[in-house]
Design an enzyme around this catalytic site. Structure first.
Site, PDB file in Angstrom:
ATOM      1  N   GLY A   1      10.624  99.827  78.642  1.00  0.00           N
ATOM      2  CA  GLY A   1      10.924 101.111  77.997  1.00  0.00           C
ATOM      3  C   GLY A   1      12.092 101.799  78.680  1.00  0.00           C
ATOM      4  O   GLY A   1      13.094 102.111  78.054  1.00  0.00           O
TER       5      GLY A   1
ATOM      6  N   GLY B   1       4.597  96.917  81.408  1.00  0.00           N
ATOM      7  CA  GLY B   1       4.915  95.804  82.287  1.00  0.00           C
ATOM      8  C   GLY B   1       4.830  96.174  83.750  1.00  0.00           C
ATOM      9  O   GLY B   1       5.052  95.342  84.627  1.00  0.00           O
TER      10      GLY B   1
ATOM     11  N   ASN C   1      -0.807  98.765  94.740  1.00  0.00           N
ATOM     12  CA  ASN C   1      -0.926  97.322  94.506  1.00  0.00           C
ATOM     13  C   ASN C   1       0.365  96.695  95.019  1.00  0.00           C
ATOM     14  O   ASN C   1       1.431  96.887  94.437  1.00  0.00           O
ATOM     15  CB  ASN C   1      -1.121  97.049  93.013  1.00  0.00           C
ATOM     16  CG  ASN C   1      -1.241  95.559  92.702  1.00  0.00           C
ATOM     17  OD1 ASN C   1      -0.886  94.707  93.516  1.00  0.00           O
ATOM     18  ND2 ASN C   1      -1.750  95.246  91.517  1.00  0.00           N
TER      19      ASN C   1
ATOM     20  N   GLN D   1       8.091  96.409  90.866  1.00  0.00           N
ATOM     21  CA  GLN D   1       8.792  97.612  90.410  1.00  0.00           C
ATOM     22  C   GLN D   1      10.038  97.871  91.259  1.00  0.00           C
ATOM     23  O   GLN D   1      11.108  98.186  90.741  1.00  0.00           O
ATOM     24  CB  GLN D   1       7.866  98.831  90.481  1.00  0.00           C
ATOM     25  CG  GLN D   1       6.832  98.872  89.371  1.00  0.00           C
ATOM     26  CD  GLN D   1       7.485  99.074  88.022  1.00  0.00           C
ATOM     27  OE1 GLN D   1       8.078 100.111  87.745  1.00  0.00           O
ATOM     28  NE2 GLN D   1       7.416  98.079  87.176  1.00  0.00           N
TER      29      GLN D   1
ATOM     30  N   GLY E   1       5.520 107.824  93.168  1.00  0.00           N
ATOM     31  CA  GLY E   1       5.947 106.902  92.122  1.00  0.00           C
ATOM     32  C   GLY E   1       6.852 105.807  92.655  1.00  0.00           C
ATOM     33  O   GLY E   1       7.588 106.004  93.619  1.00  0.00           O
ATOM     34  N   VAL E   2       6.791 104.647  92.014  1.00  0.00           N
ATOM     35  CA  VAL E   2       7.640 103.524  92.432  1.00  0.00           C
ATOM     36  C   VAL E   2       8.494 102.974  91.291  1.00  0.00           C
ATOM     37  O   VAL E   2       9.255 102.037  91.487  1.00  0.00           O
ATOM     38  CB  VAL E   2       6.800 102.369  93.044  1.00  0.00           C
ATOM     39  CG1 VAL E   2       6.062 102.855  94.282  1.00  0.00           C
ATOM     40  CG2 VAL E   2       5.823 101.790  92.028  1.00  0.00           C
ATOM     41  N   GLY E   3       8.401 103.555  90.101  1.00  0.00           N
ATOM     42  CA  GLY E   3       9.062 102.968  88.935  1.00  0.00           C
ATOM     43  C   GLY E   3      10.566 103.122  88.915  1.00  0.00           C
ATOM     44  O   GLY E   3      11.277 102.255  88.415  1.00  0.00           O
ATOM     45  N   GLU E   4      11.058 104.232  89.425  1.00  0.00           N
ATOM     46  CA  GLU E   4      12.486 104.520  89.266  1.00  0.00           C
ATOM     47  C   GLU E   4      13.269 104.475  90.566  1.00  0.00           C
ATOM     48  O   GLU E   4      14.502 104.343  90.559  1.00  0.00           O
ATOM     49  CB  GLU E   4      12.657 105.868  88.563  1.00  0.00           C
ATOM     50  CG  GLU E   4      12.340 105.723  87.097  1.00  0.00           C
ATOM     51  CD  GLU E   4      12.050 107.031  86.372  1.00  0.00           C
ATOM     52  OE1 GLU E   4      12.934 107.521  85.680  1.00  0.00           O
ATOM     53  OE2 GLU E   4      10.921 107.550  86.492  1.00  0.00           O
TER      54      GLU E   4
HETATM   55 MO1  MOS Z   1      11.785 106.810  82.678  1.00  0.00          MO
HETATM   56  S1  MOS Z   1      13.775 107.221  82.379  1.00  0.00           S
HETATM   57  O1  MOS Z   1      11.185 108.309  83.096  1.00  0.00           O
HETATM   58  O2  MOS Z   1      11.064 105.972  81.440  1.00  0.00           O
END
Ligand code: MOS
Length: 775
Positions: A279, A507, A669, A676, A739-742
């Site tokens: 996404g 994902g 995890n 990520q 958070g680890v996504g960005e």
């Molecule tokens: Mo992200 S740019 O917060 O999906």
């Protein structure tokens, strides 16, 4: 605005200021995160390396994505796109399309149902649209690539062919498609309702007076989204109810927003999103879902819409271009007197995101004076939007390159210079940091990476044709927790638990990690916990974005767990070992409840429910409002290290080694978090070296709408990426986790650019760092 409205607005503003101050000043204990999550420090599943539960479904093809839902009588949609940036359609010839084989419907503004404009992201709690333009309601064109017609046909190929024979002519109007011209008239940028301009002291004067300084400009180009899964939806109406299977990052938001467009109650729109094939901020509400729903209504048939790769570039916004100035004034010992980070971005008048690249500069370094600001230049183009670390990804490129430039000027090691400017509290808000161990991340990182082998003088290490260099940069991304988190928790008399929450699996391993966390919280084995998600009928408005879904769910599940304890205590028999205890005195372990501090006073869930004659207990609870982020300065951090080899003959850059040393609270995890981090870094390598949307300034058209011409990193571009983390829990965050996504995409661009400088002595200040700029 009337005088009364103005007065009301002032009062509201004053009330907000008072509230904000009150939250800042409140005793820690009054706030969410005031008491550490009991899960912190408890040994269990958290922190282990656990493979994604949905892995087997994905590799076997059993995971069903939005474009894979079968529907009886379904037809396929294709879109025709405008070829001018602004104006009116003068003629629209759809006869050939209508006569084309298999065609069921050709929809244009002439026959589309009347719809309200989609609610623009961040203008309401559940607004999910990338822009607020009316969708196919008149003959106007507002960007080059705007859908002007939709065809439904029995097969995708028939729909695509019919679209190709639609003929449109235009009466074009003057359009703002040249950035240099648009920049002549800029507007103040604001983000989440707050101005981006922030000034502390007189930064320009402090800069002028400083004995050492850099004052440089950087540029970053437009980027387009290229998730592997194309934007897609399969949908059908039954009467006034719409069911839409959508690869979307925000099911509750999408349902509410689509309901607004069609004048429905949100309960009349049911959105599911069981899996999302990437996404990155792009899988929100755009025109394609709305147009497909409108066409399904007209045709009386279920519809599947899958944007082509070109369609994604035409309809779905990406990251906008920026021009940034970073100026730092410093003393000989490296301490910053002034930090200035300002600049201009391109943006449309009908979207919500001014690419807030200054956010890192607000809290990364101590300085006596600050000036940060984002100005917006309006352009006629597809609405730009969120793209992984919107703001920070490109903001850290400029900021962290400038710090590197200053380090060379001062003759101070770039790691050391950063450590010398480490703030004790948030330098612009004055708030205490909840948990910040970036210095430790640097110290561990320098050792692991072998930073001491870095050539001090640029361009001095060479192996044959290859120049070799090392660079570093700070990664930083805010900790967010958005309002609206809620969860339903069901516990059965066989000791199985189900968590239901309107969350998303893009994902990242969300469901796996939540199963681990919930199992630990309830004291159950992981295989006795099921996570149900991806459906707008489930509780909560948890968005997968802002790297905050995990915290948001975690806080909701913690609240539901507390509710469960209350319910279970009420069911206790008088002779239960726990009889008479209050919820605050009780915790979960080993498949039951126990008295805190007296683990021998224990009753199993199975016993409690069986004795009470209950099959199950269900509780639903809301997460507390996210006040912790107004009380502490909360961020994820990283120290990024890069080694490059630049070919002295061809200018080609190869990234030979990369290390991300992260400080993101407790890692839940290890396996999915590492993934990520690596994914973010790989996207950062693309930002550094190759990604660039080619925008034709003559007509506002994107010229490279395909993966053949828009380059992203492939396996050969990516070395083994090393990732490590401090694993120090934040006592003020659910599970102790950030958070680890960005975070991985932040700092990466600068680490690469700084390594290239170290290798070659060439300072490239505009992305991407392609070989032509290095020759
Ligand atoms: Mo992200 S740019 O917060 O999906």
């Amino acid at each position: 605005m009337s005088a009364i409205e103005q007065a009301a607005k002032k009062v509201q503003g004053a009330a907000q200021t008072v509230m904000k101050k009150a939250v800042e000043m409140a005793p820690d204990g009054w706030l969410p995160g005031g008491k550490p999550d009991p899960l912190i420090g408890r040994a269990g599943l958290i922190g282990q390396s656990i493979s994604r539960l949905d892995g087997p479904l994905k590799v076997s093809g059993a995971a069903r994505f939005a474009a894979e839902f079968p529907m009886e009588g379904m037809v396929y949609a294709a879109l025709a796109y405008s070829t001018v940036p602004k104006g009116r359609m003068a003629s629209l010839d759809i006869d050939a399309a209508k006569a084309s084989a298999g065609v069921v419907l050709v929809m244009t503004h002439l026959n589309a149902p009347r719809m309200k404009p989609p609610p623009l992201f961040m203008t309401a709690e559940k607004a999910a649209s990338g822009d607020s333009l009316p969708v196919m309601q008149d003959d106007r064109v507002e960007w080059n690539g705007q859908p002007v017609a939709l065809v439904l046909a029995e097969t995708q190929e028939q729909a695509d062919h019919a679209c190709s024979v639609i003929r449109v002519t235009y009466d074009p109007e003057p359009a703002a498609t040249v950035f240099e011209e648009a920049k002549a008239d800029t507007h103040p940028g604001s983000f989440q309702g707050e101005p981006l301009l922030l000034e502390i002291g007189d930064a320009e004067a402090a800069l002028a007076a400083a004995p050492y300084k850099v004052d440089v400009s950087y540029a970053t180009p437009r980027h387009n989204h290229n998730a592997i899964e194309l934007h897609a939806a399969t949908l059908r109406w039954s009467g006034d109810h719409l069911v839409i299977h959508d690869g979307v990052q925000a099911v509750a938001h999408a349902a509410w927003s689509i309901a607004q467009v069609f004048g429905l109650d949100e309960k009349q729109v049911h959105v599911t999103s069981p899996f999302v094939g990437g996404g990155f901020g792009s899988k929100t509400l755009w025109q394609h879902q709305i147009l497909a729903a409108a066409a399904a209504k007209l045709a009386g048939r279920p519809v599947r819409i899958v944007l082509s790769r070109e369609g994604v570039y035409r309809v779905i916004g990406g990251r906008t271009r920026t021009e940034q100035r970073v100026a730092i004034g410093a003393q000989a010992d490296g301490r910053f007197d002034a930090l200035i980070h300002t600049g201009v971005v391109a943006m449309t008048t009908h979207n919500a995101l001014p690419e807030p690249f200054v956010l890192p500069a607000r809290s990364a370094y101590a300085a006596s004076a600050f000036k940060v600001d984002v100005e917006v230049a309006h352009m006629d183009m597809v609405a730009n939007t969120f793209m992984r670390a919107p703001g920070e990804a490109v903001g850290t490129f400029a900021l962290e390159c400038a710090v590197d430039e200053l380090a060379y000027r001062l003759g101070i090691d770039p790691v050391e210079l950063r450590i010398r400017n480490e703030p004790e509290k948030d330098p612009t808000t004055g708030l205490p940091f909840s948990s910040r161990h970036i210095v430790e991340a640097y110290r561990t990182g320098t050792k692991r990476f072998g930073w001491s082998a870095r050539p001090e003088r640029p361009g001095t290490r060479r192996e044959g044709e290859w120049l070799i260099g090392m660079g570093c940069a700070t990664a930083t991304y805010p900790y967010y927790r958005m309002p609206g988190g809620a969860a339903r928790l069901t516990l059965t008399n066989s000791g199985h638990a189900t968590v239901e929450i309107a969350a998303h699996e893009m994902g990242m391993g969300t469901t796996t990690t939540q199963a681990m966390v919930t199992a630990d919280r309830l004291g159950l084995p992981m295989d006795q916990v099921a996570v149900v998600y991806g459906d707008s009928t489930l509780p909560g408005t948890v968005l997968a974005g802002g790297s905050q879904q995990t915290a948001s769910i975690g806080a909701a599940v913690a609240a539901a767990h507390r509710g469960l304890i209350v319910e279970l205590l009420e069911l206790l028999a008088d002779d239960s070992p726990l009889a008479g205890l209050e919820a605050d005195e009780v915790g979960s372990r080993d498949g039951g409840l126990y008295k805190l501090g007296a683990p021998e006073r224990f009753a199993s869930y199975i016993d409690i429910l069986t004795q009470a004659g209950r099959d199950s207990v269900t509780v639903e609870a809301k997460a507390p409002p996210p006040l912790e982020i107004q009380h502490w300065s909360m961020h994820s951090y990283g120290a990024m290290f890069c080694e490059v080899r630049v070919n002295a003959v061809t200018g080609e850059t190869r990234v030979s080694r990369f290390l991300g040393s992260f400080d993101c609270g407790r890692i839940l995890n290890a396996k999915t978090a590492a993934s990520q981090f690596r994914g973010g870094i790989i996207m950062g390598l693309g930002l550094a070296l190759m990604e660039e949307t080619q925008f034709d300034e003559r007509n506002g058209r994107i010229m490279n709408p395909s993966l053949a011409e828009y380059h992203v990193p492939v396996h050969m571009d990516v070395p083994e990426i090393d990732v490590i983390w401090t694993d120090i829990p934040d006592p003020h965050a659910p599970m102790g986790a950030h958070g680890v996504g960005e975070i991985g995409i932040t700092g990466t661009g600068a680490a690469v650019a700084n390594a290239i400088y170290n290798a070659t002595g060439k300072r490239i200040r505009d992305l991407p760092l392609t070989l032509d700029k290095l020759l």
